[in-house]
Design an enzyme around this catalytic site. Structure first.
Site, PDB file in Angstrom:
ATOM      1  N   GLY A  68      38.544  36.573  25.487  1.00 55.20           N
ATOM      2  CA  GLY A  68      39.457  36.669  26.618  1.00 55.20           C
ATOM      3  C   GLY A  68      40.890  36.800  26.158  1.00 55.20           C
ATOM      4  O   GLY A  68      41.380  35.975  25.381  1.00 55.20           O
TER       5      GLY A  68
ATOM      6  N   GLY B 262      43.584  36.648  28.161  1.00 50.05           N
ATOM      7  CA  GLY B 262      44.471  36.197  29.242  1.00 50.05           C
ATOM      8  C   GLY B 262      45.586  35.362  28.626  1.00 50.05           C
ATOM      9  O   GLY B 262      45.849  35.452  27.420  1.00 50.05           O
TER      10      GLY B 262
ATOM     11  N   ASN C 253      38.084  41.305  24.582  1.00 50.22           N
ATOM     12  CA  ASN C 253      38.458  41.305  26.008  1.00 50.22           C
ATOM     13  C   ASN C 253      37.770  42.467  26.715  1.00 50.22           C
ATOM     14  O   ASN C 253      37.553  43.530  26.125  1.00 50.22           O
ATOM     15  CB  ASN C 253      39.981  41.432  26.151  1.00 50.22           C
TER      16      ASN C 253
ATOM     17  N   VAL D 172      31.876  40.001  27.283  1.00 54.66           N
ATOM     18  CA  VAL D 172      31.007  38.928  26.776  1.00 54.66           C
ATOM     19  C   VAL D 172      29.918  38.662  27.815  1.00 54.66           C
ATOM     20  O   VAL D 172      30.204  38.526  29.010  1.00 54.66           O
ATOM     21  CB  VAL D 172      31.835  37.643  26.548  1.00 54.66           C
TER      22      VAL D 172
ATOM     23  N   GLU E  60      51.274  33.178  48.384  1.00 55.47           N
ATOM     24  CA  GLU E  60      52.028  34.250  47.711  1.00 55.47           C
ATOM     25  C   GLU E  60      51.553  35.618  48.204  1.00 55.47           C
ATOM     26  O   GLU E  60      52.350  36.542  48.369  1.00 55.47           O
ATOM     27  CB  GLU E  60      51.877  34.132  46.186  1.00 55.47           C
TER      28      GLU E  60
ATOM     29  N   GLN F  38      50.892  28.336  33.161  1.00 59.05           N
ATOM     30  CA  GLN F  38      51.812  27.470  32.419  1.00 59.05           C
ATOM     31  C   GLN F  38      51.031  26.621  31.408  1.00 59.05           C
ATOM     32  O   GLN F  38      51.386  26.548  30.226  1.00 59.05           O
ATOM     33  CB  GLN F  38      52.533  26.569  33.439  1.00 59.05           C
TER      34      GLN F  38
HETATM   35  P1  FAD Z   1      43.282  34.781  32.572  1.00 56.76           P
HETATM   36  O1  FAD Z   1      44.739  34.919  32.352  1.00 56.76           O
HETATM   37  O2  FAD Z   1      42.764  35.030  33.927  1.00 56.76           O
HETATM   38  O3  FAD Z   1      42.541  35.715  31.533  1.00 56.76           O
HETATM   39  C1  FAD Z   1      41.155  35.779  31.353  1.00 56.76           C
HETATM   40  C2  FAD Z   1      40.871  36.995  30.491  1.00 56.76           C
HETATM   41  O4  FAD Z   1      39.478  37.013  30.160  1.00 56.76           O
HETATM   42  C3  FAD Z   1      41.162  38.321  31.197  1.00 56.76           C
HETATM   43  O5  FAD Z   1      41.843  39.174  30.326  1.00 56.76           O
HETATM   44  C4  FAD Z   1      39.774  38.878  31.518  1.00 56.76           C
HETATM   45  O6  FAD Z   1      39.721  40.291  31.529  1.00 56.76           O
HETATM   46  C5  FAD Z   1      38.966  38.316  30.354  1.00 56.76           C
HETATM   47  N1  FAD Z   1      37.538  38.198  30.634  1.00 56.76           N
HETATM   48  C6  FAD Z   1      36.960  37.600  31.702  1.00 56.76           C
HETATM   49  N2  FAD Z   1      35.621  37.672  31.602  1.00 56.76           N
HETATM   50  C7  FAD Z   1      35.357  38.332  30.452  1.00 56.76           C
HETATM   51  C8  FAD Z   1      34.146  38.701  29.790  1.00 56.76           C
HETATM   52  N3  FAD Z   1      32.946  38.410  30.304  1.00 56.76           N
HETATM   53  N4  FAD Z   1      34.244  39.361  28.609  1.00 56.76           N
HETATM   54  C9  FAD Z   1      35.452  39.662  28.075  1.00 56.76           C
HETATM   55  N5  FAD Z   1      36.610  39.325  28.654  1.00 56.76           N
HETATM   56  C10 FAD Z   1      36.573  38.674  29.821  1.00 56.76           C
HETATM   57  N6  FAD Z   1      49.818  30.025  37.321  1.00 56.76           N
HETATM   58  C11 FAD Z   1      51.069  29.637  37.014  1.00 56.76           C
HETATM   59  O7  FAD Z   1      51.248  28.794  36.105  1.00 56.76           O
HETATM   60  N7  FAD Z   1      52.154  30.144  37.656  1.00 56.76           N
HETATM   61  C12 FAD Z   1      52.054  31.080  38.612  1.00 56.76           C
HETATM   62  O8  FAD Z   1      53.061  31.516  39.182  1.00 56.76           O
HETATM   63  C13 FAD Z   1      50.747  31.537  38.965  1.00 56.76           C
HETATM   64  N8  FAD Z   1      50.606  32.499  39.886  1.00 56.76           N
HETATM   65  C14 FAD Z   1      49.355  32.978  40.163  1.00 56.76           C
HETATM   66  C15 FAD Z   1      49.244  34.024  41.082  1.00 56.76           C
HETATM   67  C16 FAD Z   1      48.001  34.542  41.381  1.00 56.76           C
HETATM   68  C17 FAD Z   1      47.906  35.664  42.371  1.00 56.76           C
HETATM   69  C18 FAD Z   1      46.843  34.009  40.751  1.00 56.76           C
HETATM   70  C19 FAD Z   1      45.485  34.596  41.059  1.00 56.76           C
HETATM   71  C20 FAD Z   1      46.939  32.970  39.841  1.00 56.76           C
HETATM   72  C21 FAD Z   1      48.202  32.449  39.527  1.00 56.76           C
HETATM   73  N9  FAD Z   1      48.370  31.412  38.602  1.00 56.76           N
HETATM   74  C22 FAD Z   1      49.622  30.974  38.280  1.00 56.76           C
HETATM   75  C23 FAD Z   1      47.213  30.860  37.888  1.00 56.76           C
HETATM   76  C24 FAD Z   1      47.071  31.576  36.534  1.00 56.76           C
HETATM   77  O9  FAD Z   1      47.083  32.963  36.719  1.00 56.76           O
HETATM   78  C25 FAD Z   1      45.813  31.166  35.794  1.00 56.76           C
HETATM   79  O10 FAD Z   1      45.755  29.771  35.695  1.00 56.76           O
HETATM   80  C26 FAD Z   1      45.831  31.804  34.404  1.00 56.76           C
HETATM   81  O11 FAD Z   1      45.740  33.205  34.513  1.00 56.76           O
HETATM   82  C27 FAD Z   1      44.702  31.276  33.538  1.00 56.76           C
HETATM   83  O12 FAD Z   1      44.781  31.845  32.266  1.00 56.76           O
HETATM   84  P2  FAD Z   1      43.481  32.111  31.411  1.00 56.76           P
HETATM   85  O13 FAD Z   1      43.934  32.504  30.061  1.00 56.76           O
HETATM   86  O14 FAD Z   1      42.534  30.970  31.546  1.00 56.76           O
HETATM   87  O15 FAD Z   1      42.761  33.319  32.138  1.00 56.76           O
HETATM   88  P1  NAD Z   2      43.652  26.424  45.328  1.00 58.84           P
HETATM   89  O1  NAD Z   2      42.414  25.689  45.033  1.00 58.84           O
HETATM   90  O2  NAD Z   2      44.929  25.879  44.827  1.00 58.84           O
HETATM   91  O3  NAD Z   2      43.801  26.637  46.897  1.00 58.84           O
HETATM   92  C1  NAD Z   2      42.716  27.020  47.689  1.00 58.84           C
HETATM   93  C2  NAD Z   2      42.969  26.640  49.135  1.00 58.84           C
HETATM   94  O4  NAD Z   2      41.867  27.100  49.911  1.00 58.84           O
HETATM   95  C3  NAD Z   2      43.059  25.121  49.332  1.00 58.84           C
HETATM   96  O5  NAD Z   2      44.218  24.841  50.066  1.00 58.84           O
HETATM   97  C4  NAD Z   2      41.785  24.793  50.090  1.00 58.84           C
HETATM   98  O6  NAD Z   2      41.939  23.703  50.983  1.00 58.84           O
HETATM   99  C5  NAD Z   2      41.531  26.103  50.839  1.00 58.84           C
HETATM  100  N1  NAD Z   2      40.130  26.263  51.248  1.00 58.84           N
HETATM  101  C6  NAD Z   2      39.015  25.934  50.536  1.00 58.84           C
HETATM  102  N2  NAD Z   2      37.902  26.192  51.269  1.00 58.84           N
HETATM  103  C7  NAD Z   2      38.321  26.732  52.438  1.00 58.84           C
HETATM  104  C8  NAD Z   2      37.646  27.220  53.583  1.00 58.84           C
HETATM  105  N3  NAD Z   2      36.324  27.191  53.691  1.00 58.84           N
HETATM  106  N4  NAD Z   2      38.377  27.720  54.595  1.00 58.84           N
HETATM  107  C9  NAD Z   2      39.735  27.755  54.507  1.00 58.84           C
HETATM  108  N5  NAD Z   2      40.420  27.289  53.464  1.00 58.84           N
HETATM  109  C10 NAD Z   2      39.729  26.799  52.425  1.00 58.84           C
HETATM  110  O7  NAD Z   2      43.409  27.923  44.781  1.00 58.84           O
HETATM  111  P2  NAD Z   2      44.454  29.089  44.491  1.00 58.84           P
HETATM  112  O8  NAD Z   2      45.524  29.133  45.515  1.00 58.84           O
HETATM  113  O9  NAD Z   2      43.655  30.301  44.250  1.00 58.84           O
HETATM  114  O10 NAD Z   2      45.116  28.642  43.126  1.00 58.84           O
HETATM  115  C11 NAD Z   2      44.323  28.576  41.935  1.00 58.84           C
HETATM  116  C12 NAD Z   2      45.159  27.969  40.822  1.00 58.84           C
HETATM  117  O11 NAD Z   2      46.214  28.850  40.468  1.00 58.84           O
HETATM  118  C13 NAD Z   2      45.824  26.657  41.232  1.00 58.84           C
HETATM  119  O12 NAD Z   2      45.814  25.793  40.154  1.00 58.84           O
HETATM  120  C14 NAD Z   2      47.232  27.057  41.546  1.00 58.84           C
HETATM  121  O13 NAD Z   2      48.153  26.000  41.300  1.00 58.84           O
HETATM  122  C15 NAD Z   2      47.467  28.211  40.599  1.00 58.84           C
HETATM  123  N6  NAD Z   2      48.459  29.129  41.182  1.00 58.84           N
HETATM  124  C16 NAD Z   2      49.762  28.835  40.958  1.00 58.84           C
HETATM  125  C17 NAD Z   2      50.735  29.637  41.523  1.00 58.84           C
HETATM  126  C18 NAD Z   2      52.183  29.306  41.273  1.00 58.84           C
HETATM  127  O14 NAD Z   2      52.487  28.388  40.525  1.00 58.84           O
HETATM  128  N7  NAD Z   2      53.127  30.035  41.864  1.00 58.84           N
HETATM  129  C19 NAD Z   2      50.369  30.753  42.300  1.00 58.84           C
HETATM  130  C20 NAD Z   2      49.012  31.012  42.517  1.00 58.84           C
HETATM  131  C21 NAD Z   2      48.075  30.179  41.946  1.00 58.84           C
END
Ligand code: FAD
Ligand code: NAD
Length: 396
Positions: free
Chosen positions: A10, A12, A37, A81, A169, A314
């Site tokens: 991965g 990520g 990846n 994977v 968001e 983070q």
């Molecule tokens: P990822 O960054 O998701 O990376 C996983 C990697 O594994 C990817 O490259 C994927 O292609 C690869 N992969 C997956 N399966 C396979 C496989 N089978 N074989 C090979 N490769 C594979 N967190 C914050 O701290 N601040 C934020 O502002 C924030 N904003 C977010 C906004 C959104 C819309 C979302 C969805 C999440 C946000 N998060 C934020 C949460 C954050 O993105 C995740 O916690 C973070 O990406 C986790 O990092 P990771 O390295 O575990 O996985």
């Molecule tokens: P989350 O688990 O934080 O939020 C999911 C929400 O869906 C919860 O409020 C939950 O009560 C609701 N929910 C669950 N079941 C439901 C149902 N049946 N019907 C309606 N609502 C339901 O998940 P996320 O928002 O995808 O975030 C995932 C992770 O990524 C978290 O750790 C979050 O902190 C992080 N993240 C961080 C940022 C940022 O820092 N700006 C942005 C996006 C995500």
């Protein structure tokens, strides 16, 4: 002893950070490092709500992995994977290839948690990769085009299930995009409905109430309707059924109701909670001195609250830094350092020019928070790819 093999799954935040730090810290002949990846690009998961709504080009949210690697030190394998064989110290790829390791780093991220809710897997979109957000963006545009022909209101009813940070968001971006789409497709804006549906009694459960109120005010003003204390019970081809029996017809349901660890971890036989492994202070999977987990697959407990830290980029980045240091120490016979998260705060975007955040104990709102969000996004670019990545992808 032969050169140790480090296999990172991965690219990520967690996996890539481990790789780029290792390539800085280790000399050429100290380890054989391989990064695997699914795609040949890294995407910025934390930005994906933007291309999903269509407010940013998906290409701006990704970068070629080899551009970030010193390929004389880290070998990149594009592959999916399919299985981790712990006993054999082997990883299988979809291509049929198998890779062996002395040290395994699992950074495969997360997948949507659907809690067994009927129909979600089949009928809802989720924000999880470049391909998935392209699909959402194209689908939204298609709905506008089709509405012009058929005038069915469900075509312009958008349901976002879950008002955690991802849901909030995304509706922030979508409410910015809707006026543009209405103009482009000559649609009366009053026809478009955006519902953000949340099971808990508040949006952003657990977050500061003053910031939550601010977010709701801003987003409501931008046209989002919140339904709180209203779990989604079922998703159907026609829309959603809520726990109180209400049905909302919609051709677009985006599920942002939470995440769980990548199923590959669970399938490998590790003990998990919501697909995440409770790792030890050195990020080992318990009982496996040769397996480390970073990012969303790793569960660590916040001792102050006795609850798991939420999975975030983070933390994933900080784990990558810590693990690279520890792998270097392992190879050189040094001491391992426990991973201790150093949380800087949380800032969430509410669309253009608007955000909320807690930085330390300080609450920030509006344009200040929006600026801080950009600083955070640009900082993570710098951490992963230095100045050259910032220059390519900077958020202004
Ligand atoms: P990822 O960054 O998701 O990376 C996983 C990697 O594994 C990817 O490259 C994927 O292609 C690869 N992969 C997956 N399966 C396979 C496989 N089978 N074989 C090979 N490769 C594979 N967190 C914050 O701290 N601040 C934020 O502002 C924030 N904003 C977010 C906004 C959104 C819309 C979302 C969805 C999440 C946000 N998060 C934020 C949460 C954050 O993105 C995740 O916690 C973070 O990406 C986790 O990092 P990771 O390295 O575990 O996985
Ligand atoms: P989350 O688990 O934080 O939020 C999911 C929400 O869906 C919860 O409020 C939950 O009560 C609701 N929910 C669950 N079941 C439901 C149902 N049946 N019907 C309606 N609502 C339901 O998940 P996320 O928002 O995808 O975030 C995932 C992770 O990524 C978290 O750790 C979050 O902190 C992080 N993240 C961080 C940022 C940022 O820092 N700006 C942005 C996006 C995500």
């Amino acid at each position: 002893m032969s050169t140790p093999k480090i296999l990172i799954l991965g690219a990520g935040y967690g996996g890539l950070m481990t790789a780029v730090r290792l390539q800085k810290q280790l000399n050429y002949n100290e380890a054989e490092i391989t990064l695997v990846n699914k795609h040949d690009y890294h995407y910025f998961t934390t930005w994906l709500h933007e291309p999903a709504a269509g407010t940013k080009d998906p290409d701006q949210c990704r970068v070629e992995i080899v551009d970030l690697l010193d390929t004389s030190k880290v070998k990149f394998v594009k592959g999916t994977v399919t299985e981790i064989k712990r006993e054999e110290k082997q990883v299988l790829l979809q291509s049929g290839e198998s890779l062996t390791y002395d040290y395994l780093v699992i950074g495969l991220g997360s997948e949507p948690e659907t809690f067994g809710i009927q129909g979600l897997k089949e009928h809802a979109f989720s924000i999880r990769s470049i391909n998935s957000v392209r699909e959402i963006r194209e689908h939204i545009e298609y709905c506008f085009a089709k509405y012009k022909m058929e005038k069915r209101p469900e075509l312009l009813t958008f349901i976002v299930g879950g008002a955690g940070f991802t849901g909030i968001e995304f509706v922030g971006e979508l409410s910015d995009r809707v006026p543009e789409l209405c103009k482009e497709f000559d649609v009366d804006p009053s026809v478009v409905k955006i519902y953000n549906i949340e099971a808990a009694p508040t949006v952003l459960p657990g977050f500061d109430p003053e910031l939550v109120n601010y977010a709701m005010e801003v987003l409501s003003r931008k046209g989002v309707t919140f339904k709180i204390s209203t779990p989604i019970k079922e998703c159907t081809p026609e829309g959603v059924v809520l726990a109180d029996g209400e049905e909302i017809n919609s051709t677009t349901v985006v599920w942002t109701g939470g995440v769980r660890g990548n199923a590959i971890i669970e399938n490998a036989g590790f003990e998990t909670m919501r697909g995440r492994v409770k790792v030890d202070p050195y990020l080992h999977a318990p009982g496996h001195e040769d397996v480390f987990i970073v990012g969303d697959g790793a569960l660590i407990i916040n001792e102050e609250t006795d609850r798991p830290y939420p999975p975030t980029a983070q933390i994933a980045i900080q784990q990558g830094e810590n693990l690279a240091q520890n792998l270097t120490a392992l190879i050189r016979g040094g001491e391992l350092k426990p991973f201790v998260p150093a949380l800087k705060g949380t800032v969430a975007s509410l669309g253009k020019g608007e955000a909320i955040g807690l930085v330390g104990d300080k609450k920030i709102f509006g344009s200040t928070a929006a600026l801080m969000k950009k600083v955070i996004d640009n900082r993570s670019l710098y951490m992963l790819g230095g100045l050259s990545l910032v220059l390519k992808k900077v958020k202004l």
